[in-house]
Design a protein around this motif. Structure first.
Motif, PDB file in Angstrom:
ATOM      1  N   ASP A 279     -47.351 -16.626  89.074  1.00 37.07           N
ATOM      2  CA  ASP A 279     -47.130 -15.707  90.186  1.00 37.07           C
ATOM      3  C   ASP A 279     -46.025 -14.696  89.859  1.00 37.07           C
ATOM      4  N   LYS A 280     -45.004 -15.125  89.150  1.00 36.27           N
ATOM      5  CA  LYS A 280     -43.927 -14.208  88.753  1.00 36.27           C
ATOM      6  C   LYS A 280     -44.459 -13.143  87.793  1.00 36.27           C
ATOM      7  N   ILE A 281     -45.269 -13.554  86.832  1.00 33.01           N
ATOM      8  CA  ILE A 281     -45.853 -12.601  85.887  1.00 33.01           C
ATOM      9  C   ILE A 281     -46.737 -11.600  86.623  1.00 33.01           C
ATOM     10  N   LYS A 282     -47.559 -12.104  87.543  1.00 31.16           N
ATOM     11  CA  LYS A 282     -48.437 -11.221  88.307  1.00 31.16           C
ATOM     12  C   LYS A 282     -47.639 -10.279  89.202  1.00 31.16           C
ATOM     13  N   ALA A 283     -46.529 -10.742  89.731  1.00 26.95           N
ATOM     14  CA  ALA A 283     -45.683  -9.887  90.574  1.00 26.95           C
ATOM     15  C   ALA A 283     -45.125  -8.722  89.763  1.00 26.95           C
ATOM     16  N   LYS A 284     -44.697  -9.011  88.547  1.00 30.33           N
ATOM     17  CA  LYS A 284     -44.158  -7.944  87.694  1.00 30.33           C
ATOM     18  C   LYS A 284     -45.224  -6.922  87.325  1.00 30.33           C
ATOM     19  N   LYS A 285     -46.469  -7.387  87.172  1.00 32.24           N
ATOM     20  CA  LYS A 285     -47.569  -6.496  86.778  1.00 32.24           C
ATOM     21  C   LYS A 285     -48.292  -5.893  87.974  1.00 32.24           C
ATOM     22  N   LYS A 286     -47.795  -6.206  89.177  1.00 33.25           N
ATOM     23  CA  LYS A 286     -48.399  -5.715  90.425  1.00 33.25           C
ATOM     24  C   LYS A 286     -49.880  -6.083  90.520  1.00 33.25           C
ATOM     25  N   MET A 287     -50.169  -7.326  90.168  1.00 31.95           N
ATOM     26  CA  MET A 287     -51.539  -7.849  90.222  1.00 31.95           C
ATOM     27  C   MET A 287     -51.701  -8.704  91.480  1.00 31.95           C
ATOM     28  N   TRP A 288     -52.933  -9.203  91.680  1.00 31.37           N
ATOM     29  CA  TRP A 288     -53.208 -10.126  92.780  1.00 31.37           C
ATOM     30  C   TRP A 288     -52.319 -11.339  92.625  1.00 31.37           C
ATOM     31  N   ARG A 289     -51.746 -11.799  93.735  1.00 33.82           N
ATOM     32  CA  ARG A 289     -50.757 -12.872  93.700  1.00 33.82           C
ATOM     33  C   ARG A 289     -51.316 -14.171  94.239  1.00 33.82           C
ATOM     34  N   THR A 290     -50.680 -15.242  93.855  1.00 31.72           N
ATOM     35  CA  THR A 290     -50.998 -16.563  94.393  1.00 31.72           C
ATOM     36  C   THR A 290     -50.467 -16.615  95.825  1.00 31.72           C
ATOM     37  N   PRO A 291     -51.302 -17.015  96.785  1.00 30.48           N
ATOM     38  CA  PRO A 291     -50.820 -17.086  98.174  1.00 30.48           C
ATOM     39  C   PRO A 291     -49.635 -18.050  98.308  1.00 30.48           C
ATOM     40  N   GLU A 292     -48.698 -17.698  99.177  1.00 35.44           N
ATOM     41  CA  GLU A 292     -47.525 -18.545  99.395  1.00 35.44           C
ATOM     42  C   GLU A 292     -47.924 -19.930  99.877  1.00 35.44           C
ATOM     43  N   ARG A 293     -48.979 -20.022 100.668  1.00 30.28           N
ATOM     44  CA  ARG A 293     -49.402 -21.333 101.156  1.00 30.28           C
ATOM     45  C   ARG A 293     -49.846 -22.244 100.015  1.00 30.28           C
TER      46      ARG A 293
END
Length: 88
Positions: free
Chosen positions: A22-36
């Motif tokens: 999720d951290k990697i995806k956040a940096k790349k502005k990709m689809w994220r893992t839901p918080e739930r």
């Protein structure tokens, strides 16, 4: 008891890896893992892996549900393990 350790190892590894992904995806502005999903995996026994992932990758540390929730889950999981090993 052996299966409990295997389960905890797998679910904690999953929580740790989910935080990393999720951290990697956040940096790349990709689809994220839901918080739930992140909180759910931590709740079913992966709180140690989730907490380590949060701290190591500096991910979700400012969100109260993570910053407070995952350490509380870990405390509950530790109490449950103590009960299982020393009381039952």
């Amino acid at each position: 008891m052996k299966y409990l350790f295997i389960y905890l190892a797998l679910v904690n590894a999953a929580a740790f890896l989910l935080m990393l992904i999720d951290k990697i995806k956040a940096k790349k502005k990709m689809w994220r893992t839901p918080e739930r999903v992140l909180l759910g995996v931590s709740a079913i026994g992966g709180s140690l892996g989730g907490l380590l992932g949060m701290r190591l990758f500096r991910h979700k540390t400012k969100h109260p549900q993570f910053a407070i929730g995952i350490p509380v889950m870990l405390a509950i999981h530790i109490v449950l393990l103590v009960v299982v090993f020393f009381v039952l």
